[in-house]
Scaffold this motif. Sequence first.
Motif, PDB file in Angstrom:
ATOM      1  N   MET A   6       0.826  -1.208   0.000  1.00  0.00           N
ATOM      2  CA  MET A   6       0.000   0.000   0.000  1.00  0.00           C
ATOM      3  C   MET A   6       0.858   1.255   0.000  1.00  0.00           C
ATOM      4  O   MET A   6       0.539   2.247  -0.667  1.00  0.00           O
ATOM      5  CB  MET A   6      -0.922  -0.003   1.222  1.00  0.00           C
ATOM      6  N   ALA A   7       1.976   1.218   0.723  1.00  0.00           N
ATOM      7  CA  ALA A   7       2.835   2.396   0.852  1.00  0.00           C
ATOM      8  C   ALA A   7       3.801   2.556  -0.316  1.00  0.00           C
ATOM      9  O   ALA A   7       4.360   3.640  -0.516  1.00  0.00           O
ATOM     10  CB  ALA A   7       3.626   2.312   2.155  1.00  0.00           C
ATOM     11  N   GLY A   8       4.032   1.472  -1.073  1.00  0.00           N
ATOM     12  CA  GLY A   8       5.035   1.537  -2.125  1.00  0.00           C
ATOM     13  C   GLY A   8       6.434   1.635  -1.559  1.00  0.00           C
ATOM     14  O   GLY A   8       7.345   2.180  -2.194  1.00  0.00           O
ATOM     15  N   ALA A   9       6.625   1.108  -0.349  1.00  0.00           N
ATOM     16  CA  ALA A   9       7.907   1.170   0.348  1.00  0.00           C
ATOM     17  C   ALA A   9       8.098  -0.129   1.119  1.00  0.00           C
ATOM     18  O   ALA A   9       7.153  -0.898   1.317  1.00  0.00           O
ATOM     19  CB  ALA A   9       7.939   2.364   1.302  1.00  0.00           C
ATOM     20  N   VAL A  10       9.320  -0.370   1.558  1.00  0.00           N
ATOM     21  CA  VAL A  10       9.570  -1.487   2.468  1.00  0.00           C
ATOM     22  C   VAL A  10       9.350  -0.960   3.880  1.00  0.00           C
ATOM     23  O   VAL A  10      10.093  -0.101   4.355  1.00  0.00           O
ATOM     24  CB  VAL A  10      11.001  -2.036   2.313  1.00  0.00           C
ATOM     25  N   VAL A  11       8.305  -1.435   4.533  1.00  0.00           N
ATOM     26  CA  VAL A  11       7.883  -0.877   5.817  1.00  0.00           C
ATOM     27  C   VAL A  11       8.135  -1.879   6.945  1.00  0.00           C
ATOM     28  O   VAL A  11       7.564  -2.976   6.944  1.00  0.00           O
ATOM     29  CB  VAL A  11       6.390  -0.487   5.782  1.00  0.00           C
ATOM     30  N   MET A  49       2.857   8.124   7.736  1.00  0.00           N
ATOM     31  CA  MET A  49       3.598   7.643   6.574  1.00  0.00           C
ATOM     32  C   MET A  49       2.711   7.583   5.332  1.00  0.00           C
ATOM     33  O   MET A  49       3.132   7.959   4.234  1.00  0.00           O
ATOM     34  CB  MET A  49       4.183   6.259   6.852  1.00  0.00           C
ATOM     35  N   LEU A  50       1.476   7.119   5.505  1.00  0.00           N
ATOM     36  CA  LEU A  50       0.561   7.071   4.363  1.00  0.00           C
ATOM     37  C   LEU A  50       0.247   8.474   3.849  1.00  0.00           C
ATOM     38  O   LEU A  50       0.042   8.675   2.647  1.00  0.00           O
ATOM     39  CB  LEU A  50      -0.720   6.335   4.749  1.00  0.00           C
ATOM     40  N   LYS A  51       0.232   9.439   4.747  1.00  0.00           N
ATOM     41  CA  LYS A  51       0.004  10.826   4.340  1.00  0.00           C
ATOM     42  C   LYS A  51       1.164  11.338   3.482  1.00  0.00           C
ATOM     43  O   LYS A  51       0.976  12.210   2.627  1.00  0.00           O
ATOM     44  CB  LYS A  51      -0.161  11.692   5.593  1.00  0.00           C
ATOM     45  N   GLU A  52       2.350  10.792   3.726  1.00  0.00           N
ATOM     46  CA  GLU A  52       3.544  11.198   2.977  1.00  0.00           C
ATOM     47  C   GLU A  52       4.007  10.091   2.023  1.00  0.00           C
ATOM     48  O   GLU A  52       5.190   9.997   1.698  1.00  0.00           O
ATOM     49  CB  GLU A  52       4.669  11.550   3.944  1.00  0.00           C
ATOM     50  N   MET A 112       7.829   8.769   0.442  1.00  0.00           N
ATOM     51  CA  MET A 112       8.466   7.565   0.978  1.00  0.00           C
ATOM     52  C   MET A 112       8.559   6.440  -0.050  1.00  0.00           C
ATOM     53  O   MET A 112       9.167   5.408   0.213  1.00  0.00           O
ATOM     54  CB  MET A 112       7.674   7.065   2.192  1.00  0.00           C
ATOM     55  N   ARG A 113       7.968   6.615  -1.213  1.00  0.00           N
ATOM     56  CA  ARG A 113       7.925   5.539  -2.210  1.00  0.00           C
ATOM     57  C   ARG A 113       9.331   5.047  -2.553  1.00  0.00           C
ATOM     58  O   ARG A 113      10.229   5.845  -2.828  1.00  0.00           O
ATOM     59  CB  ARG A 113       7.213   6.029  -3.471  1.00  0.00           C
ATOM     60  N   VAL A 146      11.369   2.165   5.408  1.00  0.00           N
ATOM     61  CA  VAL A 146      10.783   3.025   6.433  1.00  0.00           C
ATOM     62  C   VAL A 146      10.435   2.217   7.688  1.00  0.00           C
ATOM     63  O   VAL A 146       9.895   1.107   7.591  1.00  0.00           O
ATOM     64  CB  VAL A 146       9.499   3.707   5.899  1.00  0.00           C
ATOM     65  N   GLY A 147      10.710   2.773   8.856  1.00  0.00           N
ATOM     66  CA  GLY A 147      10.319   2.175  10.127  1.00  0.00           C
ATOM     67  C   GLY A 147       9.126   2.902  10.715  1.00  0.00           C
ATOM     68  O   GLY A 147       9.013   4.124  10.609  1.00  0.00           O
ATOM     69  N   LEU A 148       8.218   2.140  11.315  1.00  0.00           N
ATOM     70  CA  LEU A 148       7.067   2.695  12.016  1.00  0.00           C
ATOM     71  C   LEU A 148       7.079   2.171  13.442  1.00  0.00           C
ATOM     72  O   LEU A 148       7.220   0.970  13.659  1.00  0.00           O
ATOM     73  CB  LEU A 148       5.746   2.284  11.355  1.00  0.00           C
ATOM     74  N   ILE A 149       6.896   3.060  14.409  1.00  0.00           N
ATOM     75  CA  ILE A 149       6.830   2.633  15.796  1.00  0.00           C
ATOM     76  C   ILE A 149       5.370   2.405  16.172  1.00  0.00           C
ATOM     77  O   ILE A 149       4.593   3.353  16.287  1.00  0.00           O
ATOM     78  CB  ILE A 149       7.475   3.671  16.739  1.00  0.00           C
ATOM     79  N   LEU A 150       5.005   1.132  16.368  1.00  0.00           N
ATOM     80  CA  LEU A 150       3.687   0.795  16.896  1.00  0.00           C
ATOM     81  C   LEU A 150       3.845   0.831  18.414  1.00  0.00           C
ATOM     82  O   LEU A 150       4.210  -0.157  19.042  1.00  0.00           O
ATOM     83  CB  LEU A 150       3.245  -0.581  16.403  1.00  0.00           C
ATOM     84  N   SER A 151       3.598   1.993  18.985  1.00  0.00           N
ATOM     85  CA  SER A 151       4.036   2.275  20.356  1.00  0.00           C
ATOM     86  C   SER A 151       3.235   1.573  21.432  1.00  0.00           C
ATOM     87  O   SER A 151       3.712   1.429  22.565  1.00  0.00           O
ATOM     88  CB  SER A 151       4.000   3.791  20.609  1.00  0.00           C
ATOM     89  N   GLY A 152       1.996   1.123  21.113  1.00  0.00           N
ATOM     90  CA  GLY A 152       1.213   0.458  22.139  1.00  0.00           C
ATOM     91  C   GLY A 152      -0.092  -0.086  21.591  1.00  0.00           C
ATOM     92  O   GLY A 152      -0.543   0.298  20.508  1.00  0.00           O
ATOM     93  N   ALA A 153      -0.694  -0.991  22.369  1.00  0.00           N
ATOM     94  CA  ALA A 153      -1.937  -1.657  21.966  1.00  0.00           C
ATOM     95  C   ALA A 153      -3.081  -1.392  22.930  1.00  0.00           C
ATOM     96  O   ALA A 153      -4.140  -1.998  22.802  1.00  0.00           O
ATOM     97  CB  ALA A 153      -1.704  -3.165  21.876  1.00  0.00           C
ATOM     98  N   ASN A 154      -2.890  -0.499  23.880  1.00  0.00           N
ATOM     99  CA  ASN A 154      -3.830  -0.395  25.004  1.00  0.00           C
ATOM    100  C   ASN A 154      -5.007   0.529  24.690  1.00  0.00           C
ATOM    101  O   ASN A 154      -5.082   1.662  25.152  1.00  0.00           O
ATOM    102  CB  ASN A 154      -3.082   0.069  26.257  1.00  0.00           C
TER     103      ASN A 154
END
Length: 328
Positions: free
Chosen positions: A34-39, A286-289, A293-294, A298-306
């Motif tokens: 979806m992002a056109g990047a390695v995420v 990231m999807l907004k940009e 980023m194509r 790219v790294g994304l921090i999934l900071s929490g699940a709570n």
Amino acid sequence: MHLFARKDLEEAAALVYRHMSPTPQYVWPQISEMAGAVVWIKHENHTPAGAFKVRGGITFMDWLRRGGSARGIVTATRGNHGQSQARAARAAGLAATIVVPQGNSVEKNAAMRAFGGEVIEYGRDFDEARTEARRLAAETGLFLVPPFHEEIVRGVSSYGLELFTAVPDLDAVYVPIGCGSGICGVIAAREALGLKTEVIGVVSTHAPAAKLSFEAGRLIETETALTFADGMAVRIPVEEAFAIYSKGASRIVAVSDEEIAEAMRLIYRATHNVAEGAGAASLAAMLKEASAMRGRKVGLILSGANVDAEVFQKVLGGETPPAATVSK
């Protein structure tokens, strides 16, 4: 701008690993497509408290215990910091008083109590709860744990160390900003390892104080921070954190609650991981940009699940939940 030497962060990580295992980082193909990047997603939702904050609680409480004089702590939170501190305080044999705003997450409150914290509801938002925590510390003699502290950042940096050790050639990393320990931890790890990765902060359009401050070059407060992504619901930036991310981040992106809710749904559909609002904000940004980023890594921090079950149910049903609000 070196905050810590690599040795400092490796020592902090070794302490953290006495209490938990490193969290994984994975490439999820649907999101990358979806992002056109390695995420790469860093799964801080896999810690013993469901969020990255647990790391800073471990190192901070070790520092406090070595000081030897505290009989207990008091702190303010919207939930994840409070769980971290309550858990670490109980392990150290200390009492923990946690101040949250009125109308705070029911399930985060329950988790803090389960970790041994006494939860007090006060004020209309995090910043008013923080003022009450300072008052209680002065009245009771309990040690006031700030939302941002060098020892908290040193512990939090261990997730950045893990990510950059596993994937040293990331072009960019998106990190949500609340009080700032997460983004400062990533910046500290990048600097300690001598990398060039771009660090991009993420805030809610309804709680843009960090972004406004970053762009103005000085601290700017907002009147409200009414987002359902409570991990980013901060009106008053932390000065010590701002001093770090104002120099170490390349920019700060604001995302709407609608964009955050859609990112939560995407994470669940594509990975079957639960992300709270702040945890999904990095993907939303990231999807907004995406065009910028194509083709990049790219790294994304999934900071929490709570996230409360009722809130998550609304999100999965296609809604954008309202922010929790209370009267003064």
